[in-house]
Write a protein that holds these residues in place. Structure first.
Motif, PDB file in Angstrom:
ATOM      1  N   GLY A   1     -48.598 -36.465 -55.605  1.00 11.04           N
ATOM      2  CA  GLY A   1     -48.760 -37.667 -54.494  1.00 11.04           C
ATOM      3  C   GLY A   1     -49.556 -37.017 -53.491  1.00 11.04           C
ATOM      4  O   GLY A   1     -49.072 -37.077 -52.228  1.00 11.04           O
TER       5      GLY A   1
ATOM      6  N   SER B   1     -43.432 -44.337 -48.006  1.00 12.22           N
ATOM      7  CA  SER B   1     -42.496 -45.497 -48.254  1.00 12.22           C
ATOM      8  C   SER B   1     -42.994 -46.716 -47.246  1.00 12.22           C
ATOM      9  O   SER B   1     -42.780 -47.925 -47.647  1.00 12.22           O
ATOM     10  CB  SER B   1     -41.077 -45.130 -47.713  1.00 12.22           C
ATOM     11  OG  SER B   1     -40.954 -44.891 -46.481  1.00 12.22           O
TER      12      SER B   1
ATOM     13  N   LYS C   1     -43.714 -44.510 -54.528  1.00 11.70           N
ATOM     14  CA  LYS C   1     -44.645 -43.493 -54.956  1.00 11.70           C
ATOM     15  C   LYS C   1     -45.417 -44.154 -55.902  1.00 11.70           C
ATOM     16  O   LYS C   1     -46.676 -43.696 -56.022  1.00 11.70           O
ATOM     17  CB  LYS C   1     -44.027 -42.415 -54.905  1.00 11.70           C
ATOM     18  CG  LYS C   1     -43.484 -41.440 -53.779  1.00 11.70           C
ATOM     19  CD  LYS C   1     -42.882 -40.136 -54.061  1.00 11.70           C
ATOM     20  CE  LYS C   1     -42.379 -39.338 -52.696  1.00 11.70           C
ATOM     21  NZ  LYS C   1     -41.912 -38.105 -52.879  1.00 11.70           N
ATOM     22  N   THR C   2     -44.772 -44.871 -56.850  1.00 11.31           N
ATOM     23  CA  THR C   2     -45.605 -45.148 -57.897  1.00 11.31           C
ATOM     24  C   THR C   2     -46.696 -46.457 -57.451  1.00 11.31           C
ATOM     25  O   THR C   2     -47.755 -46.414 -58.032  1.00 11.31           O
ATOM     26  CB  THR C   2     -44.607 -46.084 -58.961  1.00 11.31           C
ATOM     27  OG1 THR C   2     -44.037 -47.236 -58.292  1.00 11.31           O
ATOM     28  CG2 THR C   2     -43.570 -45.218 -59.425  1.00 11.31           C
TER      29      THR C   2
ATOM     30  N   TYR D   1     -49.937 -37.086 -59.679  1.00 14.49           N
ATOM     31  CA  TYR D   1     -48.653 -36.833 -60.321  1.00 14.49           C
ATOM     32  C   TYR D   1     -47.971 -36.002 -58.962  1.00 14.49           C
ATOM     33  O   TYR D   1     -46.774 -36.310 -58.482  1.00 14.49           O
ATOM     34  CB  TYR D   1     -48.766 -35.583 -61.099  1.00 14.49           C
ATOM     35  CG  TYR D   1     -47.141 -35.304 -61.538  1.00 14.49           C
ATOM     36  CD1 TYR D   1     -46.425 -35.742 -62.149  1.00 14.49           C
ATOM     37  CD2 TYR D   1     -47.084 -33.695 -61.026  1.00 14.49           C
ATOM     38  CE1 TYR D   1     -45.162 -35.432 -62.567  1.00 14.49           C
ATOM     39  CE2 TYR D   1     -45.898 -33.225 -61.697  1.00 14.49           C
ATOM     40  CZ  TYR D   1     -45.006 -33.892 -61.978  1.00 14.49           C
ATOM     41  OH  TYR D   1     -43.736 -33.346 -62.394  1.00 14.49           O
TER      42      TYR D   1
ATOM     43  N   LYS E   1     -33.444 -42.131 -53.138  1.00 16.68           N
ATOM     44  CA  LYS E   1     -34.535 -41.278 -54.182  1.00 16.68           C
ATOM     45  C   LYS E   1     -35.245 -42.433 -55.095  1.00 16.68           C
ATOM     46  O   LYS E   1     -36.318 -42.440 -55.436  1.00 16.68           O
ATOM     47  CB  LYS E   1     -34.004 -40.254 -54.870  1.00 16.68           C
ATOM     48  CG  LYS E   1     -33.900 -39.050 -54.006  1.00 16.68           C
ATOM     49  CD  LYS E   1     -33.253 -37.751 -54.940  1.00 16.68           C
ATOM     50  CE  LYS E   1     -33.150 -36.712 -54.037  1.00 16.68           C
ATOM     51  NZ  LYS E   1     -32.642 -35.268 -54.771  1.00 16.68           N
ATOM     52  N   VAL E   2     -34.190 -43.432 -55.430  1.00 12.75           N
ATOM     53  CA  VAL E   2     -35.156 -44.485 -56.231  1.00 12.75           C
ATOM     54  C   VAL E   2     -35.908 -45.379 -55.528  1.00 12.75           C
ATOM     55  O   VAL E   2     -37.017 -45.601 -56.047  1.00 12.75           O
ATOM     56  CB  VAL E   2     -33.524 -45.189 -56.706  1.00 12.75           C
ATOM     57  CG1 VAL E   2     -34.105 -46.681 -57.507  1.00 12.75           C
ATOM     58  CG2 VAL E   2     -32.867 -44.793 -58.056  1.00 12.75           C
TER      59      VAL E   2
ATOM     60  N   SER F   1     -40.105 -41.082 -44.432  1.00 14.08           N
ATOM     61  CA  SER F   1     -41.399 -40.672 -45.460  1.00 14.08           C
ATOM     62  C   SER F   1     -42.521 -41.964 -44.947  1.00 14.08           C
ATOM     63  O   SER F   1     -42.307 -42.940 -45.058  1.00 14.08           O
ATOM     64  CB  SER F   1     -41.015 -41.040 -46.757  1.00 14.08           C
ATOM     65  OG  SER F   1     -42.233 -41.081 -47.630  1.00 14.08           O
TER      66      SER F   1
ATOM     67  N   LEU G   1     -37.540 -44.463 -52.740  1.00 16.52           N
ATOM     68  CA  LEU G   1     -38.854 -43.586 -52.651  1.00 16.52           C
ATOM     69  C   LEU G   1     -39.657 -43.550 -54.001  1.00 16.52           C
ATOM     70  O   LEU G   1     -40.965 -43.475 -53.670  1.00 16.52           O
ATOM     71  CB  LEU G   1     -38.305 -41.956 -52.093  1.00 16.52           C
ATOM     72  CG  LEU G   1     -37.857 -42.244 -50.706  1.00 16.52           C
ATOM     73  CD1 LEU G   1     -37.503 -40.773 -50.224  1.00 16.52           C
ATOM     74  CD2 LEU G   1     -39.003 -42.535 -49.736  1.00 16.52           C
ATOM     75  N   GLN G   2     -38.974 -43.390 -55.051  1.00 13.50           N
ATOM     76  CA  GLN G   2     -39.816 -43.132 -56.275  1.00 13.50           C
ATOM     77  C   GLN G   2     -40.575 -44.334 -56.745  1.00 13.50           C
ATOM     78  O   GLN G   2     -41.715 -44.086 -57.062  1.00 13.50           O
ATOM     79  CB  GLN G   2     -39.121 -42.462 -57.441  1.00 13.50           C
ATOM     80  CG  GLN G   2     -38.539 -41.137 -57.195  1.00 13.50           C
ATOM     81  CD  GLN G   2     -37.637 -40.779 -58.321  1.00 13.50           C
ATOM     82  OE1 GLN G   2     -37.197 -39.323 -58.379  1.00 13.50           O
ATOM     83  NE2 GLN G   2     -37.747 -41.105 -59.559  1.00 13.50           N
ATOM     84  N   LEU G   3     -39.931 -45.477 -56.362  1.00 11.76           N
ATOM     85  CA  LEU G   3     -40.702 -46.618 -56.831  1.00 11.76           C
ATOM     86  C   LEU G   3     -41.670 -46.938 -55.863  1.00 11.76           C
ATOM     87  O   LEU G   3     -42.905 -47.447 -56.187  1.00 11.76           O
ATOM     88  CB  LEU G   3     -39.543 -48.182 -56.353  1.00 11.76           C
ATOM     89  CG  LEU G   3     -38.513 -48.289 -57.609  1.00 11.76           C
ATOM     90  CD1 LEU G   3     -37.550 -49.111 -57.134  1.00 11.76           C
ATOM     91  CD2 LEU G   3     -39.383 -48.575 -58.934  1.00 11.76           C
TER      92      LEU G   3
END
Length: 473
Positions: free
Chosen positions: A205, A329, A109-110, A203, A102-103, A326, A105-107
């Motif tokens: 995505g 990604s 997504k930014t 926000y 998840k870390v 995803s 994927l969140q990176l």
């Protein structure tokens, strides 16, 4: 070079030996009787600890190969092997690794929103050719609709041939709850395309509203005077380059994120997660392979795309998409890969993000296949007109969901309700959705990479006979 070859040969020899040991253990073991209400216990001829050690020796051999290879793609593939073994041997520990995936994927997504905004604005306003933007728009949509329609019919044919849903027993009530859904009409679909609030779209995505905002912004910037346009162009150009470097930094974490994602998947569902749905899984994989061979390969040959080089360049983003399930990604690396293939950035920046909403080849094929599977499992056979109506409905409601794991299940659930079918087969699919999502997401990424090459060639902006030299992955 010699060390790479030696490490590769060693890894595959060890893998072969360990595979043979496991086959012997399975086929020449015996079944031990246990209590009346329990399943018979299979006992192999080797101690379980010995087999675990041999598997980790194999993992160590492939890690050595990755160290000598010094390639991010290799590390990602090896991390999938490490994650799978970790999830199989220590599932209670492996399920806690989901936070690492998840870390990652969140990176990623930014990166998406600023990268799309910057590259689209520069691509549109930096070339002063509004007519080309319009041409790319209609050419892209024509290509997308032709290819996704073919994917739809291949999915329908595959599930009707395999009949994977026929005879599936109805299981007890599932424990996992899917998100609540409401049917979407055509007005909702159109409204979803246009951003109500760009910050809100970023926000959540939502790629398509971001693309629409960026395109309109780029056209507006094209209409202002040069002295007003240039500072914004310089800013967007700098932002674009910075986000690509940002991507390179984040990608160093990719093997960890990918390995953690695989460890969680195997630890959560086990290697035998296929169960009674193995036939559905095989149907999907065979259909996707047929789609790639019958559609992607001929298209690549028609435009003169060097297939070997293309496969090499996109292997990294495709492997990331496969492991993380995803498309988002893989987007930054996919854009870089196609730029190395000689496709201009202005075309990549327009076609690829648009394709993430309109060119979901793998997801479209999957939706066609899964929706008919639900009907078969429910014992409600559908006529061909009913099947076509269902999958075209799914095609419309699926726009803009790329990059969201399990979003297709939500769409299927809503569509099943509108066609008055039971929902329990959807919960069955949920058990192996992660494994199916890997394949369909990979095909989505391949399809969008190929689409940029097609539009680049159609626009006369790329000559695949004069490609830039290969760069080290």
């Amino acid at each position: 070079m010699m060390n790479k070859r030696k490490a590769g040969i060693t890894a595959f020899i060890v893998l072969t030996i360990v595979a043979i040991l496991h086959v012997i253990d399975i086929n020449f073991g015996n079944v031990a009787p246990v209590a009346m209400d329990a399943e018979p216990l299979h006992k192999g001829i080797f101690p379980p600890t010995f087999l675990v050690i041999t598997r980790w020796i194999t993992v160590a051999a492939f890690v050595w190969f990755a160290i000598t290879k010094k390639s991010l793609t290799t590390w990602i593939l090896v991390s999938m092997l490490v994650g799978g073994e970790l999830g199989h041997d220590w599932p209670a520990i492996a399920v806690n690794f989901q936070v690492l995936s998840k870390v990652f994927l969140q990176l990623i997504k930014t990166i998406i929103a600023p990268l799309l905004f910057a590259t689209l604005v520069v691509g549109i306003a930096g070339h002063s050719d509004i007519k080309q933007v319009g041409r790319m728009g209609w050419k892209s949509l024509v290509y997308f609709e032709i290819v996704t329609t073919i994917a739809l019919f291949i999915g329908l044919a595959a599930i009707n041939i395999s009949q994977a849903g026929v005879g599936v027993p109805q299981p007890p009530a599932g424990h996992e709850v899917l998100p609540a859904t409401k049917p979407q009409n055509w007005q909702d679909i159109i409204l979803h395309i246009f951003p109500e609030n760009i910050a809100k779209s970023i926000y959540h995505g939502e790629i398509l509203p971001i693309v629409v905002f960026s395109v309109i912004f780029g056209i507006a910037l094209l209409m202002v005077k040069d002295k007003m346009r240039q500072p914004m162009l310089d800013f967007c150009g700098s932002l674009s380059e910075t986000m690509f470097k940002f991507t390179n930094i984040v990608m160093y974490f990719a093997p960890v994120g990918v390995g953690a994602a695989i460890a969680y998947t195997v630890g959560h569902g086990g290697l035998d997660v296929l169960g009674n749905l193995l036939k559905l899984l095989l149907t999907l994989y065979v259909a996707l392979i047929a789609f790639v061979l019958l559609v992607f390969v001929p298209v690549a040959l028609i435009i003169g795309l060097p297939i070997k080089r293309f496969i090499k360049e996109i292997s990294e983003p495709v492997s990331i998409a496969f492991a993380t399930t995803s498309s988002e990604s893989a987007l930054p690396k996919a854009m870089e890969a196609m730029e190395r293939m000689g496709v201009p950035r202005k075309i990549i920046a327009f076609v690829m993000p648009t394709g993430y909403s309109f060119n979901l080849d793998g997801s479209t094929l999957y939706l066609a296949l899964a929706s008919v599977f639900v009907a078969q499992a429910a014992g409600t056979p559908l006529t061909w007109p009913q099947q076509i109506l269902m999958v075209f409905t799914l095609m419309l409601t699926s726009k803009g969901v790329a990059g969201v794991p399990r979003a297709t299940l939500v769409i299927i659930l809503g569509t099943v309700a509108s066609f008055h079918l039971p929902t329990w087969p959807v919960f069955l699919i949920l058990g192996i959705d992660e494994l199916m999502d890997m394949a369909r997401t990979s095909v989505n990424v391949i399809g969008n990479c190929l689409a940029t090459a097609v539009i680049g060639k159609w626009e006369g902006e790329v000559d695949f006979k004069e490609l830039p030299p290969e760069t080290k992955a």
